[in-house]
Design an enzyme around this catalytic site. Structure first.
Site, PDB file in Angstrom:
ATOM      1  N   ASP A 194       0.848  -1.190   0.000  1.00 15.49           N
ATOM      2  CA  ASP A 194       0.000   0.000   0.000  1.00 15.49           C
ATOM      3  C   ASP A 194       0.891   1.250   0.000  1.00 15.49           C
ATOM      4  OD1 ASP A 194      -2.110   1.724   0.150  1.00 15.49           O
ATOM      5  OD2 ASP A 194      -2.751   1.143   2.159  1.00 15.49           O
ATOM      6  N   ASP A 204      -3.368   2.401  -5.829  1.00 17.47           N
ATOM      7  CA  ASP A 204      -2.211   2.516  -4.932  1.00 17.47           C
ATOM      8  C   ASP A 204      -2.062   1.335  -3.967  1.00 17.47           C
ATOM      9  OD1 ASP A 204      -4.431   3.117  -3.445  1.00 17.47           O
ATOM     10  OD2 ASP A 204      -3.583   4.865  -2.450  1.00 17.47           O
ATOM     11  N   GLU A 205      -2.758   0.227  -4.205  1.00 16.85           N
ATOM     12  CA  GLU A 205      -2.585  -0.922  -3.322  1.00 16.85           C
ATOM     13  C   GLU A 205      -2.946  -2.210  -4.052  1.00 16.85           C
ATOM     14  OE1 GLU A 205      -5.299  -1.453  -0.019  1.00 16.85           O
ATOM     15  OE2 GLU A 205      -6.637   0.072  -0.855  1.00 16.85           O
TER      16      GLU A 205
END
Length: 429
Positions: free
Chosen positions: A44, A134-135
């Site tokens: 993350d 983003d993860e």
């Protein structure tokens, strides 16, 4: 092979020992339990938008940074330490952190950074399940002979993201997706946390119940009213003790998580089940015509996404946030799945018209639209007289113009002075 080594075993008792249990014995069903070793990574990126801004502008490093104007889209950890959160009102954020540097969002830069990070993920393992830009979850269970232990792989991943993309990333390692995600959150910022199988409950039980997936403000309040603030306290109640508080489905789900049970595999190639967009309106009063204009813009944006992905939708969901920060949704399911902008817009306008008395009474600060019940466009059953889907349509022409000349090349007249708003980058569908 890079697949998970899940296996079917009898359900475990609260202490973790496999046991068929009375329900299992009566039904003959077995429960899928997690692998024996911690080999699922949850990676993350830390304060993604703000970190990209600090990476690209050295003057922002070490300073509190807020991305966005009227609404906080992201905040650096320096700003978060002062109480700034998303999606906080911009004026309130500046009262909390008056020395913050406010920068406008650069969605294209964030999309490029996300693409580069996911290339690092896929260089690490072929089993990558993206959750957002983003993860992601990564399964590294089959890489020991060629890449080492999962903790070594995680260290190498963090170094690669820092060196190749220039961004900090936190990684959690565990036997299950749930624990890996909790571990990455605990490791933030820019950290790594391994949860060994023998230490899962020691790690999990002291944490606040809000760490459990499915525990929002309403559920947390119910639990707090019963004196349940920690995951360990929730686990002590057992599934039966939680049913009167939460209902049978939530009790079963949350008790399983509180005992570190999560049999889900890391899945690749999954297509999203819904798409959405929203627009913050601030707290000043808006005329119905202005709200409808923003709804038109959201519909245009989502229609383009549908067609670009080769999808159609059946259900249109209107999302609203009011001046008192409460939220309401309204939905409409269409007789036939469609990717036609005007068809979707008609459904959205009906929902908005129905909600307008509530909006005028309570004040609207955010309007959003989501399209659900998605299906592949080429899987739609043809209707009589069995004509193929038209290709030379207005939607197709406008899509082509926007691809060639940019998304702002063609817009609705009602949005000329208002703009279409921000388009948040998404993972490829």
């Amino acid at each position: 092979m890079f697949v998970s080594d899940h296996r079917r075993e009898p359900a475990a008792e609260p202490g973790g020992t496999p046991s068929a249990g009375p329900d299992s014995a009566r039904s003959g069903r077995t429960r899928i339990v997690a692998r024996a070793e911690a080999s699922i990574l949850h990676a993350d990126l830390d304060s993604f938008y703000a970190s990209v801004e600090q990476r690209d502008d050295p003057r922002l490093r070490g300073r509190p940074v807020i991305v966005g104007g009227g609404v906080v889209l992201a905040a650096s950890y320096e700003a978060k330490a002062r109480g700034v959160r998303t999606p906080m009102n911009g004026a309130r954020a500046l009262r909390l952190c008056p020395d913050a540097v406010v920068v406008p969002p650069r969605m294209s830069a964030y999309a490029e950074a996300s693409k580069a990070v996911f290339e690092v993920f896929r260089d690490t393992t072929p089993v990558v399940e993206g959750i957002s830009i983003d993860e992601a979850f990564l399964d590294v269970g089959g890489l020991r002979r060629i890449a080492g232990e999962p903790v070594d792989i995680a260290h190498a991943l963090r170094v690669a993201v820092r060196e190749q993309v220039g961004l900090p990333i936190s990684v959690g390692i565990a036997r299950t997706k749930f624990l890996a995600k909790v571990a990455s959150a605990v490791a933030k910022p820019d950290g790594l946390r391994l949860v060994p199988p023998e230490g899962e409950l020691d790690f999990l039980h002291p944490l606040a119940v809000e760490r459990l997936w499915g525990v929002g403000e309403v559920t947390a309040a119910k639990l707090r009213d019963r004196g349940i603030t920690r995951i360990g306290q929730l686990a002590q109640h057992g599934e039966a003790g939680l049913r009167p508080i939460l209902g049978p489905a939530a009790a079963r789900h949350l008790f399983a998580l509180s005992m570190a049970r999560d049999p889900r595999r890391v899945e690749t190639g999954r297509r999203r089940r819904s798409i959405g967009a929203q627009r913050a309106l601030g707290r000043r009063s808006r005329e119905p015509e202005e709200i409808e204009a923003y709804l038109h813009g959201l519909t245009d944006r989502l229609g383009r996404r549908l067609r670009d992905a080769g999808r159609v939708c059946r259900t249109v969901v209107l999302r609203m946030r009011f001046d008192d920060f409460s939220r309401v949704t309204r939905s409409h399911t269409m007789p036939e799945a469609s990717d036609h902008t005007e068809t979707i817009l008609r459904a959205a306008r009906v929902l908005l018209a129905t909600a307008m008395p509530m909006i005028q009474e309570r004040g609207l600060t955010l309007v959003g639209l989501a399209l659900t019940n998605l299906d592949d466009a080429d899987a739609v059953q043809l209707t009589l007289p069995l004509e193929p889907r038209a290709t030379a349509t207005l939607d197709a022409t406008l899509d082509d113009l926007r691809r060639r000349f940019g998304s702002a090349a063609v817009t609705r007249a009602a949005l000329i002075t208002r703009g279409e708003g921000l388009s948040v980058p998404l993972l490829p569908d």
